[in-house]
Design a protein around this motif. Structure first.
Motif, PDB file in Angstrom:
ATOM      1  N   PRO A  25       0.812  -1.230   0.000  1.00 39.38           N
ATOM      2  CA  PRO A  25       0.000   0.000   0.000  1.00 39.38           C
ATOM      3  C   PRO A  25       0.843   1.276   0.000  1.00 39.38           C
ATOM      4  O   PRO A  25       1.969   1.293   0.502  1.00 39.38           O
ATOM      5  N   ILE A  26       0.275   2.318  -0.556  1.00 41.75           N
ATOM      6  CA  ILE A  26       0.928   3.620  -0.580  1.00 41.75           C
ATOM      7  C   ILE A  26       1.066   4.139   0.849  1.00 41.75           C
ATOM      8  O   ILE A  26       0.127   4.075   1.644  1.00 41.75           O
ATOM      9  N   GLN A  27       2.231   4.657   1.178  1.00 39.48           N
ATOM     10  CA  GLN A  27       2.472   5.256   2.498  1.00 39.48           C
ATOM     11  C   GLN A  27       2.151   6.748   2.408  1.00 39.48           C
ATOM     12  O   GLN A  27       3.026   7.566   2.139  1.00 39.48           O
ATOM     13  N   VAL A  36      -4.900  13.042  -1.780  1.00 38.68           N
ATOM     14  CA  VAL A  36      -4.859  11.584  -1.915  1.00 38.68           C
ATOM     15  C   VAL A  36      -4.928  11.201  -3.392  1.00 38.68           C
ATOM     16  O   VAL A  36      -4.190  10.323  -3.856  1.00 38.68           O
ATOM     17  N   SER A  37      -5.781  11.861  -4.122  1.00 36.99           N
ATOM     18  CA  SER A  37      -5.933  11.565  -5.550  1.00 36.99           C
ATOM     19  C   SER A  37      -4.637  11.831  -6.317  1.00 36.99           C
ATOM     20  O   SER A  37      -4.241  11.038  -7.185  1.00 36.99           O
ATOM     21  N   GLU A  38      -3.970  12.941  -5.993  1.00 39.83           N
ATOM     22  CA  GLU A  38      -2.703  13.261  -6.659  1.00 39.83           C
ATOM     23  C   GLU A  38      -1.630  12.220  -6.344  1.00 39.83           C
ATOM     24  O   GLU A  38      -0.858  11.818  -7.224  1.00 39.83           O
ATOM     25  N   ILE A  39      -1.591  11.781  -5.088  1.00 41.58           N
ATOM     26  CA  ILE A  39      -0.616  10.768  -4.681  1.00 41.58           C
ATOM     27  C   ILE A  39      -0.877   9.455  -5.418  1.00 41.58           C
ATOM     28  O   ILE A  39       0.048   8.820  -5.940  1.00 41.58           O
ATOM     29  N   GLN A  40      -2.137   9.051  -5.476  1.00 44.94           N
ATOM     30  CA  GLN A  40      -2.486   7.809  -6.165  1.00 44.94           C
ATOM     31  C   GLN A  40      -2.134   7.878  -7.640  1.00 44.94           C
ATOM     32  O   GLN A  40      -1.568   6.932  -8.202  1.00 44.94           O
ATOM     33  N   ASP A  41      -2.459   8.998  -8.280  1.00 38.25           N
ATOM     34  CA  ASP A  41      -2.144   9.156  -9.701  1.00 38.25           C
ATOM     35  C   ASP A  41      -0.641   9.099  -9.937  1.00 38.25           C
ATOM     36  O   ASP A  41      -0.172   8.459 -10.889  1.00 38.25           O
ATOM     37  N   GLU A  45       1.284   6.179 -12.038  1.00 43.76           N
ATOM     38  CA  GLU A  45       2.090   6.579 -13.206  1.00 43.76           C
ATOM     39  C   GLU A  45       3.506   6.004 -13.112  1.00 43.76           C
ATOM     40  O   GLU A  45       4.050   5.501 -14.095  1.00 43.76           O
ATOM     41  N   LYS A  46       4.098   6.079 -11.905  1.00 44.94           N
ATOM     42  CA  LYS A  46       5.441   5.530 -11.693  1.00 44.94           C
ATOM     43  C   LYS A  46       5.455   4.023 -11.925  1.00 44.94           C
ATOM     44  O   LYS A  46       6.370   3.485 -12.558  1.00 44.94           O
ATOM     45  N   LEU A  47       4.443   3.331 -11.401  1.00 47.13           N
ATOM     46  CA  LEU A  47       4.365   1.879 -11.565  1.00 47.13           C
ATOM     47  C   LEU A  47       4.144   1.500 -13.020  1.00 47.13           C
ATOM     48  O   LEU A  47       4.735   0.540 -13.519  1.00 47.13           O
TER      49      LEU A  47
END
Length: 202
Positions: A25-27, A36-41, A45-47
């Motif tokens: 999971p994202i830390q 949260v949305s920006e972090i998830q995006d 994108e990195k993955l």
């Protein structure tokens, strides 16, 4: 048998990303001034870029010429009933069977990891996304570009040298365990008994 890269090329990217983020999971606490949305995006994108890299990287044959193979087996452990993935050398497996050694691979070059083979048993076929997510995690242990790998290799070499020349500060298992007391969660006797009942019913 197919290589890890062959498998990655055939898996659905979105499902693979979802599997990876479920297992790792994202830390969110590590991020500042982002929604949260920006972090998830950003993470997705990195993955996505990392998966693309692994799918297209030129495979690097192992210097020793040995064939490496991933396999999966069911396991019953104290902390969970699950499956476990292992990396072995095929020649060792032929010689020793299931007594052969299992190896870690986070210090290996991503280009070499992509050339490892996968034992596509019925059980493995069921867990291909989980295997791919685990390989992604290990292959990026020192960064998606393995940018910290050289530094870690040098640090490992320094520590090994200290052990060989007798200047390393070594701790006994009892000393390490005493430092962990209170930090590790352990099942109570009641929980262990209930866990065993569930395991037997399963």
């Amino acid at each position: 048998m197919r290589t890890v890269q062959d498998i990655l090329r055939e898996l659905d990217t979105d499902r693979l990303i979802d599997t990876y983020l479920y297992d790792h999971p994202i830390q969110y606490g590590e991020w500042k001034d982002r929604t949260v949305s920006e972090i998830q995006d950003h993470c997705q994108e990195k993955l996505r870029a990392f998966i693309g890299k692994l799918r297209t990287i030129q495979i690097k044959p192992p210097e020793d010429g040995r064939i490496s193979l991933f396999f999966v087996h069911r396991c019953i452990r104290d902390e969970c009933d699950d499956v476990s993935f292992h990396l072995i050398y095929l020649d060792e497996f032929r010689e020793k069977g299931y007594d052969c050694q299992s190896y870690s691979y986070e210090f290996m070059d991503q280009a070499e990891i992509m050339g490892f083979y996968v034992a596509e048993t019925p059980l493995m076929t069921h867990y291909l996304y989980d295997l791919a997510a685990e390989i992604m995690e290990e292959a990026s242990f020192f960064g998606f570009e393995q940018q910290y790998l050289q530094e870690e290799c040098e640090e490992l070499g320094r520590r090994l040298k200290e052990i060989k020349d007798g200047t390393a500060e070594l701790l006994s298992w009892d000393e390490i365990k005493s430092e962990w007391d209170g930090l590790m969660d352990a099942e109570s006797e009641d929980e262990k008994e209930l866990h065993e009942k569930v395991r037997q019913a399963w």
